[in-house]
Design a protein around this motif. Structure first.
Motif, PDB file in Angstrom:
ATOM      1  N   GLY A  24       0.820  -1.206   0.000  1.00  0.00           N
ATOM      2  CA  GLY A  24       0.000   0.000   0.000  1.00  0.00           C
ATOM      3  C   GLY A  24       0.853   1.256   0.000  1.00  0.00           C
ATOM      4  O   GLY A  24       0.585   2.216  -0.740  1.00  0.00           O
ATOM      5  N   GLU A  25       1.902   1.261   0.821  1.00  0.00           N
ATOM      6  CA  GLU A  25       2.816   2.409   0.864  1.00  0.00           C
ATOM      7  C   GLU A  25       3.512   2.604  -0.477  1.00  0.00           C
ATOM      8  O   GLU A  25       3.645   3.729  -0.969  1.00  0.00           O
ATOM      9  N   ASP A  27       2.433   1.609  -3.418  1.00  0.00           N
ATOM     10  CA  ASP A  27       1.425   2.034  -4.381  1.00  0.00           C
ATOM     11  C   ASP A  27       1.172   3.543  -4.270  1.00  0.00           C
ATOM     12  O   ASP A  27       1.129   4.249  -5.278  1.00  0.00           O
ATOM     13  N   ARG A  28       1.048   4.035  -3.069  1.00  0.00           N
ATOM     14  CA  ARG A  28       0.812   5.473  -2.867  1.00  0.00           C
ATOM     15  C   ARG A  28       2.045   6.297  -3.248  1.00  0.00           C
ATOM     16  O   ARG A  28       1.929   7.365  -3.852  1.00  0.00           O
ATOM     17  N   TRP A  31       2.345   6.666  -7.106  1.00  0.00           N
ATOM     18  CA  TRP A  31       1.198   7.185  -7.852  1.00  0.00           C
ATOM     19  C   TRP A  31       1.625   8.366  -8.712  1.00  0.00           C
ATOM     20  O   TRP A  31       2.369   9.251  -8.281  1.00  0.00           O
ATOM     21  N   ARG A  40      -5.411  10.590  -7.028  1.00  0.00           N
ATOM     22  CA  ARG A  40      -4.395  10.310  -6.005  1.00  0.00           C
ATOM     23  C   ARG A  40      -5.088   9.793  -4.742  1.00  0.00           C
ATOM     24  O   ARG A  40      -6.053  10.386  -4.287  1.00  0.00           O
ATOM     25  N   PRO A  41      -4.600   8.685  -4.184  1.00  0.00           N
ATOM     26  CA  PRO A  41      -5.217   8.168  -2.950  1.00  0.00           C
ATOM     27  C   PRO A  41      -4.997   9.131  -1.782  1.00  0.00           C
ATOM     28  O   PRO A  41      -3.916   9.687  -1.621  1.00  0.00           O
ATOM     29  N   LEU A  42      -6.028   9.315  -1.010  1.00  0.00           N
ATOM     30  CA  LEU A  42      -5.975  10.184   0.164  1.00  0.00           C
ATOM     31  C   LEU A  42      -6.455   9.406   1.380  1.00  0.00           C
ATOM     32  O   LEU A  42      -7.276   8.498   1.258  1.00  0.00           O
ATOM     33  N   TYR A  45      -6.867   5.533   3.760  1.00  0.00           N
ATOM     34  CA  TYR A  45      -6.523   4.682   2.625  1.00  0.00           C
ATOM     35  C   TYR A  45      -7.331   3.399   2.625  1.00  0.00           C
ATOM     36  O   TYR A  45      -7.593   2.816   3.680  1.00  0.00           O
TER      37      TYR A  45
END
Length: 174
Positions: A24-25, A27-28, A31, A40-42, A45
């Motif tokens: 997850g980290e 991937d963010r 981005w 963009r993921p905010l 999460y």
């Protein structure tokens, strides 16, 4: 936190449920509108793994670093549809490499591992979609034997301009 010091790539392995936070980290952190069509993921999460994104769909590349083993990248490999008539195809639906690991062959290693995994699953063909303005990814895929098989002009509107969706594929039986 400083970037890990890259020493060597380790063999690609399937993802495990305990990789969810690190993936997850990653991937963010990776981005970009160069390759992402989602916003963009905010926070808060979403979980990296869910019913449609299972650990067994991912291959993980790790690197030996001065801090131990770190996830350097991942690739998501899935059937493109649930149809029996399409069961001979696998599709890459995500590829990310940590900034500190770029330039060390991580993406190419993941691609080649995906061919072996797709063959193990009985596939004879592999496909992907890449944004038209992502020249580095398109060059990598072409160097790995992928050919442009379709183009959806102006399929996405990103950063104030229309961007093509490029469909690429290659045989796994060559």
């Amino acid at each position: 936190m400083s970037a890990p010091v890259f020493h060597a790539l380790l063999p690609v392995r399937p993802a495990a449920p305990e990789d969810r936070s690190a993936l997850g980290e990653l991937d963010r952190a990776t981005w970009s509108t160069l390759h992402a069509v989602q916003p963009r993921p905010l926070p808060p999460y979403q979980p990296f793994f869910d019913d449609r994104h299972r650990p067994e769909d991912y291959l993980v590349a790790e690197a030996a670093t001065g801090e131990g083993q770190e996830i350097a990248g991942y690739l998501r490999l899935v059937p493109p549809t649930p149809l029996a008539c399409n069961a001979h195809v696998r599709q890459i639906q995500g590829l990310a490499v940590a900034e500190w690991a770029r330039g060390h062959g991580v993406a190419r290693l993941l691609l080649r591992a995906s061919y072996a995994e797709a063959r193990r699953q009985g596939a004879g063909r592999i496909t992907l979609r890449v944004l038209g303005h992502n020249a580095p990814a398109r060059a990598l895929y072409a160097s790995e034997g992928f050919a442009v098989e379709g183009l959806l002009p102006g399929e996405f509107f990103l950063n104030g301009r229309y961007v093509d969706d490029v469909l690429m594929g290659r045989s796994l039986t060559d």
